[in-house]
Design an enzyme around this catalytic site. Structure first.
Site, short mmCIF file in Angstrom:
data_model
loop_
_atom_site.label_atom_id
_atom_site.label_comp_id
_atom_site.label_asym_id
_atom_site.label_seq_id
_atom_site.Cartn_x
_atom_site.Cartn_y
_atom_site.Cartn_z
N GLN A 89 0.94 -1.07 -0.59
CA GLN A 89 0.38 0.18 -0.12
C GLN A 89 1.07 1.27 0.47
OE1 GLN A 89 -3.66 -0.13 2.92
NE2 GLN A 89 -2.38 -2.14 3.20
N ASN A 90 2.17 1.04 0.11
CA ASN A 90 2.84 2.60 -0.64
C ASN A 90 3.41 2.68 -0.90
OD1 ASN A 90 3.01 1.71 2.58
ND2 ASN A 90 5.16 0.62 3.04
N ASP A 92 6.40 4.99 -1.32
CA ASP A 92 7.90 5.17 -1.12
C ASP A 92 8.83 4.51 -1.73
OD1 ASP A 92 8.17 2.70 0.20
OD2 ASP A 92 7.70 3.40 2.13
N HIS A 109 -1.83 1.42 -4.69
CA HIS A 109 -2.28 2.47 -4.16
C HIS A 109 -1.08 3.56 -5.35
CE1 HIS A 109 -3.92 1.32 -0.42
NE2 HIS A 109 -4.88 1.32 -1.67
#
Length: 169
Positions: A89-90, A92, A109
Site C-alpha cells: 500500500q506504500n 515510497d 495505490h
C-alpha cells in the site's frame, strides 16, 4: 522462548507454502522515517512526515530514505524462492530499493518514483491490471504475511482476510 517458538511456526508455514504473499502497509516504512496515517493518532510516538511543513523539496528527502530491515527480509524471502508476490500500500519505493523485483511487486495505490504507476488519491480508481493481480492473489495465496497494516477494512485487506478464512475452513 515464546517468540522463538512463534518464529519457528512462521518459518514452517513459509517453507510449506506454495503461494506466499506479503501484504504491507505504511507501518513497514515508519522506521525509515516516513510517517503513516496512524501516526496522526493522539499520543502517537511515530514521527509524521508533513509535506506542507517541509522546508525543502520533499521528494529529494524521500529519495534519501533507505529500506528497513523488513523490506530487506521480504526481498530475501523472494530471492530464496519463498515469497511469490508483494502487495504494497506504500508509495515510497523502498521495496524496489530493497531489490524486490517489480514483476512480483504490486504497489496497489501507486508509487512516488514510478511514472508508470502514478499515486492514486483516496477517491481515485485503482489501475485495472494491479486490481486484477490483487484479486488473483486474494484467491490464490496460501500464506499471507500482513506487516505494517492495521487491516482496517480497505478492499486490499481481503488478500489477508480471505486467506485466513480458507485456513479456518
Amino acid at each position: 522462548e515464546v517468540l522463538a517458538a512463534k518464529i519457528d511456526v512462521l518459518a514452517q508455514l513459509i517453507q510449506a507454502s506454495e503461494r506466499c504473499c506479503a501484504y504491507t502497509g505504511a507501518g513497514l516504512s515508519t522506521s525509515a522515517g516516513i510517517g503513516d496515517y496512524a501516526s496522526k493518532a493522539k499520543g502517537s510516538a511515530v514521527k509524521r512526515w508533513d509535506p506542507q511543513a517541509d522546508d525543502g523539496p520533499h521528494m529529494e528527502w524521500l529519495k534519501e530514505m533507505r529500506p528497513t530491515r523488513g523490506h530487506r527480509v521480504l526481498a530475501g524471502l523472494e530471492r530464496a524462492g519463498y515469497l511469490k508476490q508483494w502487495i504494497n500500500q506504500n508509495h515510497d519505493g523502498l521495496a524496489m530499493k530493497a531489490t524486490f523485483p517489480l514483476a512480483k511487486l504490486n504497489e496497489i495505490h501507486g508509487g512516488w518514483f514510478d511514472d508508470r504507476n502514478p499515486v492514486v488519491k483516496m477517491s481515485g480508481s485503482l489501475r485495472d491490471d494491479l486490481f486484477a493481480r490483487l484479486e488473483e492473489w486474494t484467491e490464490r495465496a496460501d500464506v499471507v504475511l500482513a506487516l505494517g497494516t492495521s487491516l482496517s477494512g480497505l478492499h486490499a485487506d481481503n488478500v489477508a482476510v480471505e486467506c485466513a478464512r480458507r485456513a479456518v475452513r
